[in-house]
Write an enzyme that holds these catalytic residues in place. Structure first.
Site, PDB file in Angstrom:
ATOM      1  N   ARG A   1       6.585 -51.809 -32.939  1.00 20.39           N
ATOM      2  CA  ARG A   1       5.153 -52.278 -32.823  1.00 20.39           C
ATOM      3  C   ARG A   1       3.968 -50.877 -33.695  1.00 20.39           C
ATOM      4  NH1 ARG A   1       7.226 -56.065 -32.885  1.00 20.39           N
ATOM      5  NH2 ARG A   1       7.658 -57.498 -30.893  1.00 20.39           N
TER       6      ARG A   1
ATOM      7  N   SER B   1       4.860 -59.873 -24.345  1.00 23.83           N
ATOM      8  CA  SER B   1       5.158 -59.668 -23.899  1.00 23.83           C
ATOM      9  C   SER B   1       4.184 -58.064 -23.309  1.00 23.83           C
ATOM     10  CB  SER B   1       6.191 -58.352 -25.206  1.00 23.83           C
ATOM     11  OG  SER B   1       7.313 -59.347 -24.951  1.00 23.83           O
TER      12      SER B   1
ATOM     13  N   GLU C   1       2.362 -53.311 -23.610  1.00 25.69           N
ATOM     14  CA  GLU C   1       2.116 -53.813 -25.183  1.00 25.69           C
ATOM     15  C   GLU C   1       0.723 -53.893 -25.850  1.00 25.69           C
ATOM     16  OE1 GLU C   1       4.924 -56.427 -28.274  1.00 25.69           O
ATOM     17  OE2 GLU C   1       2.677 -57.525 -28.062  1.00 25.69           O
TER      18      GLU C   1
HETATM   19  P1  FAD Z   1      -6.734 -59.866 -30.246  1.00 21.36           P
HETATM   20  O1  FAD Z   1      -5.830 -59.926 -29.400  1.00 21.36           O
HETATM   21  O2  FAD Z   1      -7.333 -60.521 -30.625  1.00 21.36           O
HETATM   22  O3  FAD Z   1      -6.464 -58.179 -30.927  1.00 21.36           O
HETATM   23  C1  FAD Z   1      -5.300 -57.226 -30.667  1.00 21.36           C
HETATM   24  C2  FAD Z   1      -5.612 -56.018 -31.327  1.00 21.36           C
HETATM   25  O4  FAD Z   1      -6.158 -55.426 -32.029  1.00 21.36           O
HETATM   26  C3  FAD Z   1      -6.604 -55.368 -30.602  1.00 21.36           C
HETATM   27  O5  FAD Z   1      -6.960 -54.171 -29.945  1.00 21.36           O
HETATM   28  C4  FAD Z   1      -8.176 -55.925 -31.545  1.00 21.36           C
HETATM   29  O6  FAD Z   1      -9.417 -55.029 -31.633  1.00 21.36           O
HETATM   30  C5  FAD Z   1      -7.188 -55.436 -33.261  1.00 21.36           C
HETATM   31  N1  FAD Z   1      -8.150 -56.492 -34.408  1.00 21.36           N
HETATM   32  C6  FAD Z   1      -7.873 -57.647 -34.097  1.00 21.36           C
HETATM   33  N2  FAD Z   1      -8.386 -58.057 -35.051  1.00 21.36           N
HETATM   34  C7  FAD Z   1      -8.741 -56.977 -35.848  1.00 21.36           C
HETATM   35  C8  FAD Z   1      -9.220 -56.335 -37.442  1.00 21.36           C
HETATM   36  N3  FAD Z   1      -9.491 -57.247 -37.880  1.00 21.36           N
HETATM   37  N4  FAD Z   1      -9.729 -54.917 -37.162  1.00 21.36           N
HETATM   38  C9  FAD Z   1      -9.091 -54.271 -36.849  1.00 21.36           C
HETATM   39  N5  FAD Z   1      -8.270 -54.671 -35.500  1.00 21.36           N
HETATM   40  C10 FAD Z   1      -8.579 -55.595 -35.292  1.00 21.36           C
HETATM   41  N6  FAD Z   1       3.551 -59.730 -30.890  1.00 21.36           N
HETATM   42  C11 FAD Z   1       4.395 -60.011 -31.843  1.00 21.36           C
HETATM   43  O7  FAD Z   1       4.681 -58.772 -32.504  1.00 21.36           O
HETATM   44  N7  FAD Z   1       5.417 -60.493 -31.656  1.00 21.36           N
HETATM   45  C12 FAD Z   1       5.652 -61.712 -31.257  1.00 21.36           C
HETATM   46  O8  FAD Z   1       7.058 -62.214 -31.090  1.00 21.36           O
HETATM   47  C13 FAD Z   1       4.755 -62.015 -30.702  1.00 21.36           C
HETATM   48  N8  FAD Z   1       4.644 -63.013 -29.032  1.00 21.36           N
HETATM   49  C14 FAD Z   1       3.999 -63.646 -28.310  1.00 21.36           C
HETATM   50  C15 FAD Z   1       3.958 -64.850 -28.063  1.00 21.36           C
HETATM   51  C16 FAD Z   1       2.917 -64.750 -26.918  1.00 21.36           C
HETATM   52  C17 FAD Z   1       2.927 -66.155 -26.883  1.00 21.36           C
HETATM   53  C18 FAD Z   1       1.535 -64.531 -27.179  1.00 21.36           C
HETATM   54  C19 FAD Z   1       0.459 -64.686 -26.580  1.00 21.36           C
HETATM   55  C20 FAD Z   1       1.291 -62.960 -28.011  1.00 21.36           C
HETATM   56  C21 FAD Z   1       2.818 -62.430 -28.604  1.00 21.36           C
HETATM   57  N9  FAD Z   1       2.872 -61.582 -29.491  1.00 21.36           N
HETATM   58  C22 FAD Z   1       3.965 -61.053 -30.626  1.00 21.36           C
HETATM   59  C23 FAD Z   1       0.960 -60.436 -29.290  1.00 21.36           C
HETATM   60  C24 FAD Z   1       0.357 -60.891 -30.837  1.00 21.36           C
HETATM   61  O9  FAD Z   1       0.030 -62.463 -30.297  1.00 21.36           O
HETATM   62  C25 FAD Z   1       0.475 -59.968 -31.704  1.00 21.36           C
HETATM   63  O10 FAD Z   1       0.132 -59.405 -31.429  1.00 21.36           O
HETATM   64  C26 FAD Z   1      -0.908 -60.688 -32.684  1.00 21.36           C
HETATM   65  O11 FAD Z   1      -1.155 -60.069 -33.946  1.00 21.36           O
HETATM   66  C27 FAD Z   1      -2.381 -60.712 -32.276  1.00 21.36           C
HETATM   67  O12 FAD Z   1      -3.058 -61.326 -32.766  1.00 21.36           O
HETATM   68  P2  FAD Z   1      -4.335 -61.272 -32.530  1.00 21.36           P
HETATM   69  O13 FAD Z   1      -5.337 -62.033 -33.364  1.00 21.36           O
HETATM   70  O14 FAD Z   1      -4.927 -62.919 -30.962  1.00 21.36           O
HETATM   71  O15 FAD Z   1      -5.139 -60.389 -31.531  1.00 21.36           O
HETATM   72  N1  EPU Z   2      16.317 -61.087 -21.374  1.00 22.91           N
HETATM   73  C1  EPU Z   2      16.720 -60.983 -19.948  1.00 22.91           C
HETATM   74  N2  EPU Z   2      15.929 -61.769 -18.887  1.00 22.91           N
HETATM   75  C2  EPU Z   2      14.686 -62.233 -19.431  1.00 22.91           C
HETATM   76  C3  EPU Z   2      14.179 -61.404 -20.480  1.00 22.91           C
HETATM   77  C4  EPU Z   2      15.322 -61.490 -21.204  1.00 22.91           C
HETATM   78  O1  EPU Z   2      18.399 -60.845 -19.079  1.00 22.91           O
HETATM   79  O2  EPU Z   2      13.763 -61.941 -18.418  1.00 22.91           O
HETATM   80  C5  EPU Z   2      17.291 -60.660 -21.729  1.00 22.91           C
HETATM   81  C6  EPU Z   2      17.804 -61.433 -23.553  1.00 22.91           C
HETATM   82  O3  EPU Z   2      19.007 -62.357 -22.477  1.00 22.91           O
HETATM   83  C7  EPU Z   2      17.872 -61.336 -24.457  1.00 22.91           C
HETATM   84  C8  EPU Z   2      17.012 -59.725 -24.515  1.00 22.91           C
HETATM   85  O4  EPU Z   2      17.121 -59.355 -22.882  1.00 22.91           O
HETATM   86  O5  EPU Z   2      19.949 -61.058 -23.990  1.00 22.91           O
HETATM   87  C9  EPU Z   2      16.179 -59.762 -25.036  1.00 22.91           C
HETATM   88  O6  EPU Z   2      15.081 -60.457 -24.840  1.00 22.91           O
HETATM   89  P1  EPU Z   2      14.221 -61.594 -26.566  1.00 22.91           P
HETATM   90  O7  EPU Z   2      15.468 -61.995 -27.166  1.00 22.91           O
HETATM   91  O8  EPU Z   2      13.805 -63.038 -25.946  1.00 22.91           O
HETATM   92  O9  EPU Z   2      13.448 -60.558 -26.753  1.00 22.91           O
HETATM   93  P2  EPU Z   2      13.146 -59.350 -25.976  1.00 22.91           P
HETATM   94  O10 EPU Z   2      13.209 -58.360 -26.371  1.00 22.91           O
HETATM   95  O11 EPU Z   2      12.577 -59.649 -24.876  1.00 22.91           O
HETATM   96  C10 EPU Z   2      10.448 -58.905 -27.701  1.00 22.91           C
HETATM   97  C11 EPU Z   2       9.569 -58.467 -28.210  1.00 22.91           C
HETATM   98  C12 EPU Z   2       8.693 -60.286 -28.581  1.00 22.91           C
HETATM   99  C13 EPU Z   2      10.331 -61.191 -29.838  1.00 22.91           C
HETATM  100  C14 EPU Z   2      11.516 -61.084 -28.966  1.00 22.91           C
HETATM  101  C15 EPU Z   2      12.168 -61.831 -30.846  1.00 22.91           C
HETATM  102  C16 EPU Z   2       9.007 -56.711 -27.446  1.00 22.91           C
HETATM  103  C17 EPU Z   2       8.553 -56.294 -26.744  1.00 22.91           C
HETATM  104  N3  EPU Z   2       8.902 -58.380 -27.660  1.00 22.91           N
HETATM  105  O12 EPU Z   2      11.569 -59.824 -26.826  1.00 22.91           O
HETATM  106  O13 EPU Z   2       7.824 -60.210 -28.761  1.00 22.91           O
HETATM  107  O14 EPU Z   2       8.748 -62.549 -29.426  1.00 22.91           O
HETATM  108  O15 EPU Z   2      11.734 -59.657 -29.356  1.00 22.91           O
HETATM  109  O16 EPU Z   2      12.543 -60.771 -31.137  1.00 22.91           O
HETATM  110  O17 EPU Z   2       9.452 -56.098 -28.788  1.00 22.91           O
HETATM  111  C18 EPU Z   2       5.476 -60.178 -28.679  1.00 22.91           C
HETATM  112  O18 EPU Z   2       5.961 -58.584 -28.828  1.00 22.91           O
HETATM  113  O19 EPU Z   2       5.071 -60.200 -27.398  1.00 22.91           O
HETATM  114  C19 EPU Z   2       6.966 -60.520 -28.005  1.00 22.91           C
HETATM  115  C20 EPU Z   2       6.907 -62.275 -27.242  1.00 22.91           C
END
Ligand code: FAD
Ligand code: EPU
Length: 338
Positions: free
Chosen positions: A162, A238, A333
């Site tokens: 991250r 997250s 995050e």
């Molecule tokens: P924005 O929210 O628009 O921007 C994020 C940051 O990047 C801001 O600081 C913004 O200023 C900057 N930025 C955006 N575009 C540019 C650009 N072109 N140049 C320079 N800076 C820029 N993240 C994960 O890593 N793994 C996950 O599994 C994951 N799951 C998610 C699930 C959900 C339901 C949600 C809502 C979010 C999740 N995220 C996850 C977080 C998010 O989706 C990612 O961080 C994604 O890359 C953000 O993209 P965005 O275009 O929406 O960025």
């Molecule tokens: N868990 C619980 N209770 C909860 C949530 C999680 O017990 O309410 C336990 C799960 O059972 C599991 C562990 O925690 O054993 C990890 O949970 P999960 O696999 O859902 O992943 P996470 O660590 O909570 C991270 C990333 C996610 C990404 C998933 C899958 C971060 C901060 N988050 O979540 O990314 O999708 O792993 O790789 O690293 C994001 O960054 O926005 C994001 C959604």
């Protein structure tokens, strides 16, 4: 075109209402360069926007909100794989599914992550055992101070969990315009992440016979079973990073909580923050229109479309509680603006 006093609620998945002093949607590099020149002349801070899925607006933004909508996608076959060149405004999940449909492996574990390509390098997006850095080759960015285009290799980006140079030394200095990824022909499914392993064991599917499409389907199923769709329940994914702690704190916590979920990270341990927050009793908590998702405690939700300060107040209460109960510090995050 630069607009004045624009509501940013449609531009963030937390659906927080906040106004930008100026707003511009740039769809070409020339428009981007002109918008940056305007911000320089007026001495305005810039908020680059993609899909708005990783930001929290804590108040009105006193500068230029700049939606980066550059379009374009190009697949270049090579002897050992394919090179994908994608403009910043392309949707991440659509890019993943295009590559999967074409039979290329490498991005399938990252299916359904919201947002656009331009933001993907900022925090080196990751899920289910794979990170952007695993397929990343280079990116092109526009320097905010000059409008000049600069190339960053994977090494330049200093990707980590991250994290990247764009959150540290190069913070706020560049707008990412284009990202190049390399998908290797010698693809192997990455299914060691516990939830994926479980999924394929239950389905009695042989790991060796899996295709990128099988893995993408599994990832989409798992994500849909616990992560809220921001279109239905406003959220930013997250809310906290998974904290990395030293071996002594890990041992103490593991002794006190034998069920603790943790992954070895070199000499350190990465704890599942969602597990800690869940154990502390926050999962499903709701108050005054903000809350904690009932199927994933790491995700804060904003069903009442409340203001950023209410979301931040809840996050602070949770972080304090986790500090008191486990001695672990949680860091947000998403990025807070202004
Ligand atoms: P924005 O929210 O628009 O921007 C994020 C940051 O990047 C801001 O600081 C913004 O200023 C900057 N930025 C955006 N575009 C540019 C650009 N072109 N140049 C320079 N800076 C820029 N993240 C994960 O890593 N793994 C996950 O599994 C994951 N799951 C998610 C699930 C959900 C339901 C949600 C809502 C979010 C999740 N995220 C996850 C977080 C998010 O989706 C990612 O961080 C994604 O890359 C953000 O993209 P965005 O275009 O929406 O960025
Ligand atoms: N868990 C619980 N209770 C909860 C949530 C999680 O017990 O309410 C336990 C799960 O059972 C599991 C562990 O925690 O054993 C990890 O949970 P999960 O696999 O859902 O992943 P996470 O660590 O909570 C991270 C990333 C996610 C990404 C998933 C899958 C971060 C901060 N988050 O979540 O990314 O999708 O792993 O790789 O690293 C994001 O960054 O926005 C994001 C959604």
């Amino acid at each position: 075109m630069i607009q004045k006093d624009v509501d940013l609620q449609p531009f963030n998945t937390m659906t927080i209402a906040a106004r930008a002093k100026y707003f511009c949607a740039a769809t070409t590099r020339e428009e981007l360069r002109e918008a940056l020149a305007f911000a320089r002349e007026q001495q305005l801070p810039i908020l680059p926007l993609g899909g708005g899925s990783n930001i929290v607006l804590t108040g009105d933004f006193p500068g230029l909100a700049l939606h980066v909508g550059l379009q374009g996608l190009d697949f270049e076959p090579q002897s050992d794989g394919v090179r994908m060149r994608a403009a910043a405004g392309e949707n991440w999940h659509q890019l993943v599914m295009r590559s999967v449909e074409m039979g290329h492996g490498g991005l399938e574990n990252l299916a359904l992550i919201p947002g656009n390509i331009g933001a993907a390098p900022i925090q080196n997006i990751g899920a289910y055992g794979v990170e952007l850095k695993d397929t990343f080759e280079e990116l092109t960015a526009m320097e905010v101070a000059t409008g000049r285009l600069v190339t960053f290799t994977a090494e330049d980006c200093r990707f980590a969990y991250r994290d990247s140079v764009f959150k540290n030394t190069e913070k706020d200095r560049y707008i990412i315009c284009e990202v190049v990824l390399k998908l290797s022909a010698s693809w192997q499914p990455q299914v060691a992440y516990p939830a994926l392993q479980q999924h394929f064991a239950q389905a009695s599917q042989e790991v060796d016979a899996l295709t990128p499409a099988d893995v993408a389907r599994a990832v989409i199923g798992i994500r849909n079973s616990k992560l809220p769709n921001p279109v239905e329940i406003p959220n930013a994914g997250s809310f906290f990073k998974n904290p990395v702690v030293d071996a002594s704190l890990y041992s103490r916590l593991k002794e006190q909580n034998p069920q603790l979920v943790a992954f070895a990270a070199g000499e350190h341990w990465k704890l599942a923050a969602g597990w800690l927050i869940d154990q502390a009793g926050w999962r499903g908590f709701q108050k005054d229109g903000v809350g904690v998702h009932d199927r994933q405690a790491l995700v804060l939700v904003n069903p009442g479309h409340r203001c950023g300060s209410q979301v931040v107040a809840l996050a602070q209460d949770i972080a304090l509680d986790i500090q008191q109960k486990f001695g672990v510090t949680l860091e947000p995050e998403p990025r807070f603006y202004p």
